[in-house]
Design a protein around this motif. Structure first.
Motif, PDB file in Angstrom:
ATOM      1  N   PHE A   4       0.845  -1.117   0.031  1.00 33.23           N
ATOM      2  CA  PHE A   4       0.012   0.050  -0.148  1.00 33.23           C
ATOM      3  C   PHE A   4       0.881   1.242  -0.022  1.00 33.23           C
ATOM      4  O   PHE A   4       0.883   2.026  -0.886  1.00 33.23           O
ATOM      5  CB  PHE A   4      -0.679  -0.019   1.270  1.00 33.23           C
ATOM      6  CG  PHE A   4      -1.456   1.166   1.688  1.00 33.23           C
ATOM      7  CD1 PHE A   4      -2.700   1.749   1.023  1.00 33.23           C
ATOM      8  CD2 PHE A   4      -0.911   1.700   2.835  1.00 33.23           C
ATOM      9  CE1 PHE A   4      -3.162   2.707   1.605  1.00 33.23           C
ATOM     10  CE2 PHE A   4      -1.608   2.876   3.442  1.00 33.23           C
ATOM     11  CZ  PHE A   4      -2.703   3.489   2.848  1.00 33.23           C
ATOM     12  N   LEU A   5       1.940   1.156   0.943  1.00 35.17           N
ATOM     13  CA  LEU A   5       2.916   2.407   0.895  1.00 35.17           C
ATOM     14  C   LEU A   5       3.428   2.490  -0.252  1.00 35.17           C
ATOM     15  O   LEU A   5       3.795   3.745  -0.920  1.00 35.17           O
ATOM     16  CB  LEU A   5       3.707   2.405   1.983  1.00 35.17           C
ATOM     17  CG  LEU A   5       3.158   2.515   3.405  1.00 35.17           C
ATOM     18  CD1 LEU A   5       3.915   2.263   4.733  1.00 35.17           C
ATOM     19  CD2 LEU A   5       2.379   4.081   3.514  1.00 35.17           C
ATOM     20  N   PHE A   6       4.082   1.628  -0.977  1.00 36.13           N
ATOM     21  CA  PHE A   6       4.840   1.429  -2.006  1.00 36.13           C
ATOM     22  C   PHE A   6       3.885   2.215  -3.229  1.00 36.13           C
ATOM     23  O   PHE A   6       4.335   3.018  -4.125  1.00 36.13           O
ATOM     24  CB  PHE A   6       5.315   0.211  -2.440  1.00 36.13           C
ATOM     25  CG  PHE A   6       5.635   0.119  -3.917  1.00 36.13           C
ATOM     26  CD1 PHE A   6       6.771   0.520  -4.264  1.00 36.13           C
ATOM     27  CD2 PHE A   6       4.874  -0.404  -4.936  1.00 36.13           C
ATOM     28  CE1 PHE A   6       7.432   0.326  -5.525  1.00 36.13           C
ATOM     29  CE2 PHE A   6       5.344  -0.840  -6.237  1.00 36.13           C
ATOM     30  CZ  PHE A   6       6.359  -0.333  -6.637  1.00 36.13           C
ATOM     31  N   ASN A   7       2.696   1.492  -3.291  1.00 40.39           N
ATOM     32  CA  ASN A   7       1.890   2.040  -4.472  1.00 40.39           C
ATOM     33  C   ASN A   7       1.473   3.709  -4.189  1.00 40.39           C
ATOM     34  O   ASN A   7       1.698   4.315  -5.253  1.00 40.39           O
ATOM     35  CB  ASN A   7       0.529   1.093  -4.229  1.00 40.39           C
ATOM     36  CG  ASN A   7      -0.377   1.275  -5.325  1.00 40.39           C
ATOM     37  OD1 ASN A   7      -0.175   1.978  -6.334  1.00 40.39           O
ATOM     38  ND2 ASN A   7      -1.453   0.720  -5.299  1.00 40.39           N
ATOM     39  N   LEU A   8       1.236   4.119  -2.975  1.00 33.15           N
ATOM     40  CA  LEU A   8       0.900   5.503  -2.699  1.00 33.15           C
ATOM     41  C   LEU A   8       2.036   6.565  -2.861  1.00 33.15           C
ATOM     42  O   LEU A   8       2.131   7.607  -3.462  1.00 33.15           O
ATOM     43  CB  LEU A   8       0.438   5.860  -1.417  1.00 33.15           C
ATOM     44  CG  LEU A   8      -1.081   5.295  -1.214  1.00 33.15           C
ATOM     45  CD1 LEU A   8      -1.284   5.384   0.126  1.00 33.15           C
ATOM     46  CD2 LEU A   8      -1.755   5.711  -2.091  1.00 33.15           C
ATOM     47  N   THR A   9       3.421   5.872  -2.432  1.00 36.71           N
ATOM     48  CA  THR A   9       4.342   6.698  -2.590  1.00 36.71           C
ATOM     49  C   THR A   9       5.069   6.877  -4.139  1.00 36.71           C
ATOM     50  O   THR A   9       5.210   8.032  -4.488  1.00 36.71           O
ATOM     51  CB  THR A   9       5.548   6.138  -1.914  1.00 36.71           C
ATOM     52  OG1 THR A   9       5.214   5.718  -0.450  1.00 36.71           O
ATOM     53  CG2 THR A   9       7.030   6.902  -1.749  1.00 36.71           C
ATOM     54  N   MET A  10       4.825   5.622  -4.771  1.00 36.90           N
ATOM     55  CA  MET A  10       5.074   5.810  -6.446  1.00 36.90           C
ATOM     56  C   MET A  10       4.125   6.816  -6.942  1.00 36.90           C
ATOM     57  O   MET A  10       4.512   7.627  -7.741  1.00 36.90           O
ATOM     58  CB  MET A  10       4.975   4.480  -6.903  1.00 36.90           C
ATOM     59  CG  MET A  10       6.106   3.670  -6.558  1.00 36.90           C
ATOM     60  SD  MET A  10       7.537   3.950  -6.783  1.00 36.90           S
ATOM     61  CE  MET A  10       8.039   3.946  -8.441  1.00 36.90           C
ATOM     62  N   THR A  11       2.995   6.901  -6.458  1.00 34.52           N
ATOM     63  CA  THR A  11       1.959   7.726  -7.193  1.00 34.52           C
ATOM     64  C   THR A  11       2.477   9.092  -6.775  1.00 34.52           C
ATOM     65  O   THR A  11       2.347  10.144  -7.559  1.00 34.52           O
ATOM     66  CB  THR A  11       0.646   7.551  -6.372  1.00 34.52           C
ATOM     67  OG1 THR A  11       0.261   6.265  -6.581  1.00 34.52           O
ATOM     68  CG2 THR A  11      -0.529   8.267  -7.088  1.00 34.52           C
ATOM     69  N   MET A  12       2.665   9.641  -5.526  1.00 37.71           N
ATOM     70  CA  MET A  12       3.102  11.021  -5.203  1.00 37.71           C
ATOM     71  C   MET A  12       4.439  11.093  -5.842  1.00 37.71           C
ATOM     72  O   MET A  12       4.370  12.375  -6.179  1.00 37.71           O
ATOM     73  CB  MET A  12       3.347  10.821  -3.733  1.00 37.71           C
ATOM     74  CG  MET A  12       2.878  12.146  -2.912  1.00 37.71           C
ATOM     75  SD  MET A  12       2.995  11.747  -1.167  1.00 37.71           S
ATOM     76  CE  MET A  12       4.042  13.119  -1.044  1.00 37.71           C
ATOM     77  N   LEU A  13       5.377  10.345  -6.084  1.00 34.70           N
ATOM     78  CA  LEU A  13       6.716  10.645  -6.503  1.00 34.70           C
ATOM     79  C   LEU A  13       6.320  11.254  -8.177  1.00 34.70           C
ATOM     80  O   LEU A  13       7.033  11.943  -8.644  1.00 34.70           O
ATOM     81  CB  LEU A  13       7.506   9.443  -6.535  1.00 34.70           C
ATOM     82  CG  LEU A  13       8.281   9.150  -5.334  1.00 34.70           C
ATOM     83  CD1 LEU A  13       8.923   8.069  -5.296  1.00 34.70           C
ATOM     84  CD2 LEU A  13       9.069  10.535  -4.688  1.00 34.70           C
ATOM     85  N   LEU A  41       1.383   7.355   7.515  1.00 28.23           N
ATOM     86  CA  LEU A  41       0.972   6.172   7.249  1.00 28.23           C
ATOM     87  C   LEU A  41       2.464   5.352   7.351  1.00 28.23           C
ATOM     88  O   LEU A  41       2.394   4.149   7.638  1.00 28.23           O
ATOM     89  CB  LEU A  41       0.433   5.937   5.685  1.00 28.23           C
ATOM     90  CG  LEU A  41      -1.051   6.370   5.459  1.00 28.23           C
ATOM     91  CD1 LEU A  41      -1.400   6.630   4.075  1.00 28.23           C
ATOM     92  CD2 LEU A  41      -1.851   5.492   6.213  1.00 28.23           C
ATOM     93  N   TRP A  42       3.408   6.163   6.851  1.00 28.00           N
ATOM     94  CA  TRP A  42       4.656   5.208   7.145  1.00 28.00           C
ATOM     95  C   TRP A  42       4.977   5.057   8.728  1.00 28.00           C
ATOM     96  O   TRP A  42       5.548   3.959   9.063  1.00 28.00           O
ATOM     97  CB  TRP A  42       6.004   6.079   6.484  1.00 28.00           C
ATOM     98  CG  TRP A  42       6.015   5.934   4.787  1.00 28.00           C
ATOM     99  CD1 TRP A  42       5.729   6.679   3.895  1.00 28.00           C
ATOM    100  CD2 TRP A  42       6.608   4.647   4.556  1.00 28.00           C
ATOM    101  NE1 TRP A  42       5.914   5.926   2.737  1.00 28.00           N
ATOM    102  CE2 TRP A  42       6.619   4.729   2.959  1.00 28.00           C
ATOM    103  CE3 TRP A  42       7.384   3.768   4.936  1.00 28.00           C
ATOM    104  CZ2 TRP A  42       7.139   3.939   2.126  1.00 28.00           C
ATOM    105  CZ3 TRP A  42       7.799   2.433   4.004  1.00 28.00           C
ATOM    106  CH2 TRP A  42       7.810   2.532   2.827  1.00 28.00           C
ATOM    107  N   GLY A  43       4.565   5.976   9.384  1.00 29.31           N
ATOM    108  CA  GLY A  43       4.962   5.868  10.711  1.00 29.31           C
ATOM    109  C   GLY A  43       3.978   4.667  11.551  1.00 29.31           C
ATOM    110  O   GLY A  43       4.466   3.824  12.090  1.00 29.31           O
ATOM    111  N   LEU A  44       2.838   4.556  10.888  1.00 31.23           N
ATOM    112  CA  LEU A  44       1.861   3.539  11.419  1.00 31.23           C
ATOM    113  C   LEU A  44       2.702   2.235  11.086  1.00 31.23           C
ATOM    114  O   LEU A  44       2.712   1.308  11.821  1.00 31.23           O
ATOM    115  CB  LEU A  44       0.492   3.503  10.370  1.00 31.23           C
ATOM    116  CG  LEU A  44      -0.507   2.420  10.758  1.00 31.23           C
ATOM    117  CD1 LEU A  44      -1.882   3.219  10.440  1.00 31.23           C
ATOM    118  CD2 LEU A  44      -0.421   1.361  10.082  1.00 31.23           C
TER     119      LEU A  44
END
Lengths: 458, 142
Positions: free
Chosen positions: A147-156, A171-174
């Motif tokens: 999930f974090l990979f997916n969102l981080t790539m989207t943001m990048l 979310l990364w902290g979570l």
């Protein structure tokens, strides 16, 4: 809907609501077991029902957070989601893992479940809220990373706004703090010390970033107030959250074997923890008062205002009530704690998810807002559930004060069960308030199915 | 007034403040770890106590009870149960739980522990009772 990949949020929201219903049903079972001790015994003992109740809460909130993030990040980044397919695969993975875990709790004795699922390899089970079997815990890590990979790539590949930065830090902290759930030393003091690094740093730390970010997003959309203003507020709020909340962890280190100085650090910093919640309330009301447009989704605005107020009352005021060490000496581990827990989780995290669902779901279903009829029902459900949780909290607080009086502060302290019998009336009242909560939840669900054919002029 | 305080200032305070307070938290945690051995009685932890803790966990005792005030509030605090019932009393209580419960009352399940398991559980609870908890709970009722 601006980006078609935002649609992946929909199954997440539906699953969240479904699991929420399960959480409340098991809550009612628990409430009844408080007064009719043998209810469903030995088929579903209290500890099993409680695991189901709290674990469903955590899982539905996580579904809500994920759905909200999948909805929000593409819109904030102004680009399609990196991989909608991955989001759907992870959805089913998480749902199946979650369902199997709950079924495991209900059908297999816990000790057998531990044996079956490799607890002997890495002993992580049997600690409050972290009861999940090892495969489930590993599944949570895999889902969170995907999930974090997916969102981080989207943001990048898109725009990086303050709102999405704060959400991603949350979310990364979570994910990072969940890793402490794998650390379970034989030394019970160390075990408890780091257990809080997951539990406290989630709910009084990084989750508040998610809350603030969702709130800011919905306020921008519904009020039309300038992004610069809203994002500045968001930074101030999350600053207050973390500078009070991190050292505020100390309010859990009063009586578990940790040094005395935590009584000072914990009391002072956690006494300041209501401030960010108060700021959130002021923020929400301020932005709505300064609105530059009349958004047709009145229900979403109501949830936004409601989450500020109820988080301040539940997490802020009810937290402060028992956070000073000399008070906590008497109230630690009583119904006062339960009272605080119920209003804080509902006000902060249930309501912010319901706000996000309220805002996003109509758009995902192809309209700016639901029909007036549907919104009226939704607002009824808001008031039913919110008033019900206020009463649940008040009755538990009354029970807690009496419990402290009879069992802790008295010169002739009564045994636990004798004190429990004397305060049973408040448990009955709490159960009735719980029934009203369930009615509110049913009304909420009904609101999705009425008046859909009416056209809303937006 | 509000014009002087910009978004980038707010952002810098957020990052700076978070890092500062997290480092302070780490420093306090580090100091705690230097003090803990005198307080958590780790030198006394035997394999039997470790076994007791595992039994405590895999039977989800925390799902009803509190231990040093943490857990569920359905059943009594057990950090000081040894003070309340004694070792033999605690074992006898666990063994005597009726399989089908007690009509109308809360009851602990019957876990069918062996004698070794009971001894391990009691050793664990005795160890927890020896931890320096700053005099908590206020009295023997927990």
């Amino acid at each position: 809907m601006q980006y078609k990949s935002q649609a992946v949020a929909k199954p997440y929201f539906i699953a969240a609501i479904g699991l929420f219903v399960g959480q409340i049903l098991f809550g009612l079972i628990l409430g009844l077991q408080y007064v009719l001790g043998d209810f469903l015994f030995p088929a579903i003992p209290f500890n099993v029902a409680r695991m189901v109740h709290t674990n469903l809460l955590i899982v539905w909130l996580l579904f809500g957070f994920m759905g909200g993030a999948y909805y929000m990040i593409p819109e904030e980044s102004e680009t399609e989601l990196f991989s909608p397919k991955l989001a759907l695969i992870l959805f089913w993975t998480f749902l199946v893992a979650g369902a199997l875990t709950i079924v495991g709790y209900l059908l297999v004795p816990y000790a057998t479940l531990a044996e079956m699922t490799g607890n002997n390899l890495v002993e992580t089970m049997g600690r409050e809220f972290l009861e999940q079997p090892l495969p489930t815990k590993l599944g949570i890590v895999v889902v969170a990373l995907g999930f974090l990979f997916n969102l981080t790539m989207t943001m990048l590949k898109g725009k990086k706004t303050a709102i999405s930065m704060v959400l991603m830090i949350g979310l990364w902290g979570l994910a990072v703090f969940f890793l402490f759930s794998f650390y379970n030393p034989v030394n019970v003091v160390l075990d408890k010390f780091f257990w809080w690094w997951t539990v406290h740093l989630w709910v009084e730390g990084v989750w508040e970033l998610i809350l603030g970010s969702f709130l800011a997003f919905v306020l921008i959309k519904t009020t039309g107030v300038d992004r610069e203003v809203i994002e500045k507020w968001l930074y101030v709020i999350v600053t207050l959250t973390l500078i009070t909340g991190i050292i505020g962890t100390g309010h859990h280190y009063f009586w578990i074997g940790t040094p005395e100085y935590w009584q000072w650090w914990g009391s002072i910093f956690s006494a300041l923890e209501p401030i960010p919640f108060f700021a959130m309330t002021v923020f929400a009301f301020n932005m709505v008062n300064r609105r530059r447009r009349e958004h047709p989704n009145k229900a979403a605005v109501l949830w936004a205002l409601g989450t500020g107020v109820m988080a301040f009352l539940g997490a802020g005021v009810w937290g402060f009530l028992h956070t000073l060490a000399p008070v906590n000496y008497y109230t630690h581990g009583t119904q006062i704690t339960a009272a605080h827990g119920h209003m804080a989780f509902y006000g902060a995290y249930a309501m912010v998810n319901l706000m996000m669902i309220s805002y996003a779901m109509p758009i995902l279903r192809g309209r700016a807002a639901n029909s007036n009829k549907s919104q009226v029902l939704e607002m009824w459900s808001f008031w039913l559930m919110t008033v019900a949780i206020v009463f649940i909290t008040l009755f538990l607080t009354a029970a807690g004060i009496l419990q402290v009086w009879l069992q802790r502060a008295s010169d002739t302290p009564l045994p636990f069960m004798v004190a429990q019998d004397k305060i049973a009336i408040f448990y009955w009242m709490r159960e009735w308030a719980g029934v009203f909560f369930l009615i509110g939840l049913i009304v909420y669900i009904v609101s999705f199915f009425v008046g859909g054919d009416e056209k809303e002029t937006a | 007034m509000s014009g002087a305080f910009t978004k980038s200032m707010a952002r810098n305070i957020f990052y700076g403040g978070t890092v500062f307070f997290f480092l302070l938290f780490l420093a306090l945690s580090f100091d705690t770890h230097t003090q803990l051995p005198k307080r958590d009685m780790r030198a006394n932890i035997t394999p039997q106590i470790a076994e007791g803790k595992k039994l405590w966990e895999v039977n989800n005792c925390i799902g009803c009870h509190t231990l040093l005030g943490e857990g569920a509030y359905f059943a009594p605090e057990l950090g000081n149960v040894i003070v309340r019932y004694g070792e033999e009393g605690t074992k006898a209580f666990i063994q005597a739980r009726p399989k089908e419960g007690i009509p109308g009352r809360r009851s602990m399940p019957q876990f069918n522990f062996t004698d070794d398991q009971l001894n391990a559980i009691v050793a664990f609870l005795k160890h927890v009772n020896s931890i320096n908890t700053n005099n908590w709970p206020p009295n023997s009722q927990g």
